[in-house]
Design a protein around this motif. Structure first.
Motif, PDB file in Angstrom:
ATOM      1  N   PHE A  88      -9.406  -0.356  -9.774  1.00 17.46           N
ATOM      2  CA  PHE A  88      -7.971  -0.261  -9.045  1.00 17.46           C
ATOM      3  C   PHE A  88      -7.812   1.477  -9.540  1.00 17.46           C
ATOM      4  O   PHE A  88      -6.778   1.575  -8.256  1.00 17.46           O
ATOM      5  N   GLY A  89      -8.517   2.013  -9.996  1.00 19.83           N
ATOM      6  CA  GLY A  89      -8.721   3.703  -9.841  1.00 19.83           C
ATOM      7  C   GLY A  89      -9.442   3.881  -8.755  1.00 19.83           C
ATOM      8  O   GLY A  89      -8.869   4.285  -7.231  1.00 19.83           O
ATOM      9  N   ILE A  90     -10.489   2.601  -7.502  1.00 23.68           N
ATOM     10  CA  ILE A  90     -10.305   3.026  -6.201  1.00 23.68           C
ATOM     11  C   ILE A  90      -9.756   2.797  -5.581  1.00 23.68           C
ATOM     12  O   ILE A  90     -10.119   3.291  -4.947  1.00 23.68           O
ATOM     13  N   HIS A  91      -8.794   1.698  -5.286  1.00 25.58           N
ATOM     14  CA  HIS A  91      -8.199   1.496  -4.387  1.00 25.58           C
ATOM     15  C   HIS A  91      -6.974   2.507  -4.639  1.00 25.58           C
ATOM     16  O   HIS A  91      -6.744   3.416  -3.914  1.00 25.58           O
ATOM     17  N   ARG A  92      -6.830   3.229  -5.863  1.00 27.94           N
ATOM     18  CA  ARG A  92      -5.847   4.415  -6.325  1.00 27.94           C
ATOM     19  C   ARG A  92      -6.584   5.529  -5.129  1.00 27.94           C
ATOM     20  O   ARG A  92      -5.356   5.999  -4.670  1.00 27.94           O
ATOM     21  N   ALA A  93      -7.352   5.798  -5.355  1.00 33.38           N
ATOM     22  CA  ALA A  93      -7.929   7.320  -4.642  1.00 33.38           C
ATOM     23  C   ALA A  93      -8.225   6.681  -3.360  1.00 33.38           C
ATOM     24  O   ALA A  93      -8.671   8.257  -3.137  1.00 33.38           O
ATOM     25  N   GLY A  94      -7.812   5.854  -2.952  1.00 37.21           N
ATOM     26  CA  GLY A  94      -7.762   5.616  -1.216  1.00 37.21           C
ATOM     27  C   GLY A  94      -9.670   5.404  -1.090  1.00 37.21           C
ATOM     28  O   GLY A  94      -9.762   5.488  -0.150  1.00 37.21           O
ATOM     29  N   LEU A  95      -9.922   5.123  -2.180  1.00 40.91           N
ATOM     30  CA  LEU A  95     -11.692   4.361  -2.300  1.00 40.91           C
ATOM     31  C   LEU A  95     -12.030   2.766  -1.333  1.00 40.91           C
ATOM     32  O   LEU A  95     -11.061   2.643  -1.287  1.00 40.91           O
ATOM     33  N   VAL A  96     -12.729   2.979  -1.290  1.00 41.14           N
ATOM     34  CA  VAL A  96     -13.405   1.468  -0.255  1.00 41.14           C
ATOM     35  C   VAL A  96     -14.090   0.456  -1.397  1.00 41.14           C
ATOM     36  O   VAL A  96     -15.325   0.791  -2.051  1.00 41.14           O
TER      37      VAL A  96
END
Length: 532
Positions: A88-96
């Motif tokens: 979820f941290g990856i998603h929240r940072a706009g990363l893939v």
């Protein structure tokens, strides 16, 4: 480092206000009920509020590490609370997010890292301790974080990196069709392909699941399957959308699952058919209090009739089959509880709310009841495409529908699965669904699992060939198994050979891998004469 929302003459674009983003729904669930327990893992409990704060710390740490929205971040992780924070941290940072199946060989791990052009890796300490894995990750991308352990080499501690960051959500511009994840196929048909799914498709699938399963904040469910797999991921997300509680497990152990059902008063249980059978047959099950269960979901394989009847009578009153695929984010089709004891076989049921389903011939014509063709879908949960593979993407979208590679037929308004297109065995001018042969073999009292494939044959072009795993303590030989098939199959459908094996090649989520069987036994009939 954060990315600000772009504006034109001081006015944000519509996407900044009406956006659909995976991390937003977690924030909303946390705002509604921050003290509600989101996850349970053994003695650990994590509330929605604490989870949301940890996710923001993770997102800030990733951006502080120099990553920018759109960068690919690989995870090589098994089920844990840290893994959930990471994804979820990856998603929240706009990363893939690029999850890697931890059961893959090191060559496939290297391939996915290289193919996805990953810039960062999050890895379990136990996996990084393996020399071949460490060598691969240190080679490329060469940096990342270690979950649940101390840092080593160029990999820092995941917990330490989070602790340095604020719990405020970073401002990152995300559009609904931005790629949220590249999830590589399980490899049941060959080299993995990178399936790109957007924020919108994943969110739509999760909301669809919350509705289809009737989920609410009062539900408690299990996460036994790997979280890097699309099925467990989308089910987990649907539960978070509904504000439910998820009991995370590091693997399947019938005692652990039965304990959790009683202790946590689980209401929704998900598992493969063999898992459901193991729970039903466990010696402690009859004295367990399973009254909290309202719905059980099975997937990946059909349920034998005798087993299903026992489960509904003795374990849980409502069973449901769910299907989908990485390319058309699950759930796409459901065989509902009210149908379970009405018809038996490889029924998949009806379309869910989020997508349309049809059966199509090779010319693009939609077929009616009783006509066998390829199962196709349309809906917002469709993939953006295969990463770096425009040809495969175009082929999957022929005639304006997503092509699943599965053959099906409508029977009394219910979709029945016939076979994978490439698993249809063409023998002596006849088509034999491998699943039909497997279903007959599974009815034999000694057989625990079965796979049927077509192998090259000088006379039959392809010879129907089966591989079976026997139940513990059971006995059966090739002759008795072939005789059993002759009693239930047409002459051309009966296997030319049946081998009893210790185990079948499987993916981590219980799918039988047939291509290794075809490759390993491709010369089995080389000594046969064309005239025989």
């Amino acid at each position: 480092m954060t990315a600000s929302v772009s504006v034109t003459q001081g006015v944000p674009p519509p996407g900044a206000i009406a956006r659909v983003a995976i991390g937003d729904f977690l924030r909303r669930s946390a705002a509604r009920d921050p003290a509600k327990v989101a996850f349970v893992l053994g003695a650990e409990r994590l509330t929605y509020g604490d989870f949301d704060a940890r996710v923001s710390r993770c997102a800030n740490a990733l951006l502080a590490a120099g990553l920018v929205p759109g960068d690919r971040v690989v995870t090589l992780c098994n089920n844990s609370l840290e893994f959930l924070v990471a994804m979820f941290g990856i998603h929240r940072a706009g990363l893939v997010w690029v999850p890697i199946n931890t059961g893959l060989g090191i060559d496939d791990v290297r391939y996915i890292i290289d193919h996805s052009e990953a810039r960062f890796v999050l890895v379990d300490a136990t996996l990084l301790a393996r020399p071949d894995t460490a060598a691969a990750l240190l080679h490329a991308p060469g940096r990342g974080w270690v979950l649940e352990g101390e840092g080593r080499d160029t990999f820092d501690s995941f917990g330490a990196m989070q602790a340095r960051q604020p719990a405020t959500e970073p401002e990152v511009e995300i559009h609904d069709r931005d790629v949220a994840q590249i999830m590589y196929t399980s490899g049941t048909t060959g080299r993995p392909k990178g399936v790109m799914q957007s924020h919108l498709s994943v969110v739509m699938a999760a909301m669809n699941n919350a509705i289809e399963f009737g989920l609410s904040r009062n539900d408690v469910a299990n996460a036994t399957l790997p979280l890097f797999h699309c099925a467990q991921h989308t089910l987990m997300f649907g539960l978070l959308v509904a504000g439910s509680t998820l009991v995370v497990m590091r693997g399947f152990d019938p005692v652990v699952v039965l304990d959790a059902i009683e202790r946590e008063r689980m209401s929704f249980m998900v598992g493969l058919p063999l898992m459901h059978q193991a729970l039903l047959d466990h010696p402690t099950r009859p004295r367990r209090d399973l009254s909290s269960l309202r719905l059980c979901l099975y997937a990946m394989a059909p349920m034998p009739e005798t087993l299903l009847r026992r489960l509904i009578a003795e374990f849980c009153p409502n069973y449901m089959l769910g299907t989908g695929q990485t390319e058309m984010y699950p759930l796409t089709v459901a065989f509902r509880p009210e149908q379970q004891l009405q018809r038996f076989g490889s029924y998949w049921g009806v379309s869910t709310l989020v997508n349309d389903t049809a059966v199509m011939d090779d010319a693009g014509r939609l077929l009616g009841p009783g006509e066998v063709g390829e199962i196709v879908h349309r809906g917002p949960n469709v993939m953006e495409g295969y990463y770096k593979n425009p040809q495969a993407t175009a082929e999957s979208r022929a005639f304006g529908w997503h092509h699943t590679g599965d053959l099906g037929v409508w029977v009394d308004g219910q979709l029945m699965f016939r076979d994978r297109k490439k698993d249809m065995i063409k023998t002596g001018g006849e088509n034999v669904p491998s699943i039909k042969v497997e279903a007959v073999l599974l009815r034999h009292p000694a057989v625990a699992n079965a796979a049927a494939v077509g192998l090259p044959h000088p006379r039959w072009i392809e010879a129907v060939t089966a591989f079976v795993v026997l139940k513990p303590g059971a006995q059966a030989d090739e002759a008795s198994l072939i005789q059993h098939c002759k009693e239930h199959l047409g002459g051309f459908e009966v296997p030319k050979g049946i081998a009893v094996v210790e185990a079948l090649p499987m993916t981590s989520t219980g799918k039988i891998q047939k291509h290794p069987l075809r490759e390993l036994y491709r010369n089995l009939y080389d000594g046969e004469q064309a005239a025989t």
